[in-house]
Scaffold this motif. Sequence first.
Motif, PDB file in Angstrom:
ATOM      1  N   ARG A   1     -15.528   9.559  -0.606  1.00  0.00           N
ATOM      2  CA  ARG A   1     -15.382   9.728  -2.046  1.00  0.00           C
ATOM      3  C   ARG A   1     -16.673  10.291  -2.637  1.00  0.00           C
TER       4      ARG A   1
ATOM      5  N   ASP B   1      -4.229  12.177  12.983  1.00  0.00           N
ATOM      6  CA  ASP B   1      -5.127  11.619  11.974  1.00  0.00           C
ATOM      7  C   ASP B   1      -4.642  12.215  10.656  1.00  0.00           C
ATOM      8  N   THR B   2      -4.047  11.383   9.798  1.00  0.00           N
ATOM      9  CA  THR B   2      -3.337  11.892   8.621  1.00  0.00           C
ATOM     10  C   THR B   2      -4.138  11.641   7.348  1.00  0.00           C
TER      11      THR B   2
ATOM     12  N   ASP C   1     -12.484  13.552  -3.000  1.00  0.00           N
ATOM     13  CA  ASP C   1     -13.123  13.455  -1.685  1.00  0.00           C
ATOM     14  C   ASP C   1     -14.054  14.635  -1.446  1.00  0.00           C
TER      15      ASP C   1
ATOM     16  N   GLN D   1      -3.361  10.526   0.009  1.00  0.00           N
ATOM     17  CA  GLN D   1      -3.772   9.539  -1.002  1.00  0.00           C
ATOM     18  C   GLN D   1      -2.550   8.932  -1.690  1.00  0.00           C
ATOM     19  N   THR D   2      -2.775   7.825  -2.366  1.00  0.00           N
ATOM     20  CA  THR D   2      -1.716   7.258  -3.200  1.00  0.00           C
ATOM     21  C   THR D   2      -1.175   8.362  -4.116  1.00  0.00           C
TER      22      THR D   2
ATOM     23  N   TRP E   1       0.877  -1.178   0.000  1.00  0.00           N
ATOM     24  CA  TRP E   1       0.000   0.000   0.000  1.00  0.00           C
ATOM     25  C   TRP E   1       0.906   1.215   0.000  1.00  0.00           C
TER      26      TRP E   1
ATOM     27  N   GLY F   1      -6.221   6.303   6.311  1.00  0.00           N
ATOM     28  CA  GLY F   1      -6.940   5.421   5.399  1.00  0.00           C
ATOM     29  C   GLY F   1      -8.401   5.724   5.248  1.00  0.00           C
TER      30      GLY F   1
ATOM     31  N   LYS G   1     -10.365  -0.124   2.866  1.00  0.00           N
ATOM     32  CA  LYS G   1     -11.275   0.554   1.944  1.00  0.00           C
ATOM     33  C   LYS G   1     -12.370  -0.426   1.533  1.00  0.00           C
TER      34      LYS G   1
HETATM   35  C1  7RM Z   1      -3.081   6.893   2.406  1.00  0.00           C
HETATM   36  C2  7RM Z   1      -4.260   6.300   1.674  1.00  0.00           C
HETATM   37  C3  7RM Z   1      -6.975   7.561  -0.279  1.00  0.00           C
HETATM   38  C4  7RM Z   1      -8.361   7.880   0.250  1.00  0.00           C
HETATM   39  C5  7RM Z   1      -8.606   9.354   0.429  1.00  0.00           C
HETATM   40  C6  7RM Z   1      -9.700   9.350   1.481  1.00  0.00           C
HETATM   41  C7  7RM Z   1      -9.315   8.198   2.384  1.00  0.00           C
HETATM   42  C8  7RM Z   1      -7.164   8.465   3.697  1.00  0.00           C
HETATM   43  C9  7RM Z   1      -7.872   9.505   5.475  1.00  0.00           C
HETATM   44  C10 7RM Z   1      -8.980   9.308   4.604  1.00  0.00           C
HETATM   45  C11 7RM Z   1     -10.362  10.384   6.092  1.00  0.00           C
HETATM   46  C12 7RM Z   1      -8.118  10.180   6.723  1.00  0.00           C
HETATM   47  N1  7RM Z   1      -4.162   6.271   0.317  1.00  0.00           N
HETATM   48  N2  7RM Z   1      -8.500   8.650   3.513  1.00  0.00           N
HETATM   49  N3  7RM Z   1      -6.780   8.961   4.871  1.00  0.00           N
HETATM   50  N4  7RM Z   1     -10.224   9.743   4.914  1.00  0.00           N
HETATM   51  N5  7RM Z   1      -9.369  10.606   6.980  1.00  0.00           N
HETATM   52  N6  7RM Z   1      -7.130  10.397   7.614  1.00  0.00           N
HETATM   53  O1  7RM Z   1      -5.209   5.879   2.303  1.00  0.00           O
HETATM   54  O2  7RM Z   1      -5.000   6.066  -1.993  1.00  0.00           O
HETATM   55  O3  7RM Z   1      -5.318   4.203  -0.457  1.00  0.00           O
HETATM   56  O4  7RM Z   1      -6.698   6.171  -0.256  1.00  0.00           O
HETATM   57  O5  7RM Z   1      -8.523   7.331   1.564  1.00  0.00           O
HETATM   58  O6  7RM Z   1     -10.939   9.056   0.861  1.00  0.00           O
HETATM   59  O7  7RM Z   1      -8.983   9.946  -0.802  1.00  0.00           O
HETATM   60  S1  7RM Z   1      -5.290   5.624  -0.658  1.00  0.00           S
END
Ligand code: 7RM
Length: 434
Positions: free
Chosen positions: A303, A193-194, A288, A197-198, A91, A169, A397
């Motif tokens: 999303r 709380d971070t 998002d 995204q990829t 990931w 995540g 996810k």
């Molecule tokens: C690092 C990762 C990205 C998507 C992103 C959001 C959701 C990720 C948080 C979050 C709320 C957070 N990469 N997301 N972190 N939503 N609070 N701290 O997850 O590409 O796999 O996903 O994940 O929707 O767009 S990812």
Amino acid sequence: MLRRTQQAVKMKRGRDHWWHELVDGASSINEPAQLPSEHPLFILYTSGSTGKPKGILHTTGGYLTQVAYTSRMVFDLRDDDVYFCTADVGWITGHSYIVYGPLLNGATVMIYEGTPNHPQPDRFWDIIERHAVSIFYTAPTAIRSFMKWGEAWPAKHDLSSLRLLGTVGEPINPEAWMWYHDVIGQGRCPIVDTWWQTETGAIMISPLPGASTTRPGTATVPLPGVQADVVRKDGTTCAANEGGLLVVKHPWPSMLRTIYGNDERYRAAYWSEFPKRRGSPGWYFTGDGARRDEHGNIWIIGRVDDVVNVSGHRLGTAEIESALVSHLRVAEAAVVARPDEVKGNALVAFVTLKASATPTPALAEELRAHVAREIGPIAKPDEIRFTEMLPKTRSGKIMRRLLREIVTSGVATGDVTTLEDAGVLERLRAGEEE
Ligand code: 7RM
């Protein structure tokens, strides 16, 4: 190719090599290769909502700059820390915050490969105690599993070495945040709380320990240098607490450079919502939905590509899911559409209940009424399906595409390689036949 499980693998001559053949004879001291900053570093495939994977391309200089900076600032990395990120290395979190970021800072990194409940559900707490882990970074989905397994497991271990906790995540529900804070952090450790995204490569929105006031459920504010905003479709900034789209208005070092082999899809996916026009250089659209509260904190809703049209109304499934999850008995929810002759689409909600609740037709009715109260009658799910588990990736996810396929055709086709537990599809289908 690392010989590990002894499975037969197809290798292409000239392209693929055995690890042991290359490494066994090599010197242990090697000069790093000097590369131009835009040299590709890696391509990470992420499932698009259509099921056709996108190859996210990251390059050398910018990516490494931002993962180094954010590892140091967000995790407040110090020389005597022992840092443990539980992500899967496959990931983006594993790439950025197990491998590149911590190593660029010379951190001591705890790396564990395996499940959190083998041989017992205290595996992580045991690791933390034995190796005196001081920084622990995991996903809300994992925290909810720990909660389900019970407080007795962490209670068996000395967790006093911990000083900082992180999540990533998905939005963390306040109940999980409080549990993490009280049971794992023992009320002592700040939680970062971070949000990222990829595609962003590195953390973009997060508290800075010691400098920010945290609040359960929000990633707080963009990091210094990151110009994130919550805007309306017309590009104007949303008012406090008004839901809108999360954008980034200025490039950042670790941004993706393209979708590998498909610049056009890259442009369409990220740059077409708020394109370049007079007075605006064009903004990156994250996909998002979010809102910013009166204190300036950003709350991620989910999303927005998951939009369903019911009787001519466009409904965000993330909103309906938040409404369901706000009910006392609901643990998780995923809403998808099934074609309906009358309404265009009918809403099917897959719901997992908290351990203390029992699925009954009366509860299903109550949940439908709850959504009608929270959002409006139009958002009321046509069908509630109780399930023990939702199909998820290893990072937590929910794979809504698979649920959509199950409610429309009864089978899930396409790419399922990122599914954490293949058995869950069987069980969801079996549930349907009852
Ligand atoms: C690092 C990762 C990205 C998507 C992103 C959001 C959701 C990720 C948080 C979050 C709320 C957070 N990469 N997301 N972190 N939503 N609070 N701290 O997850 O590409 O796999 O996903 O994940 O929707 O767009 S990812």
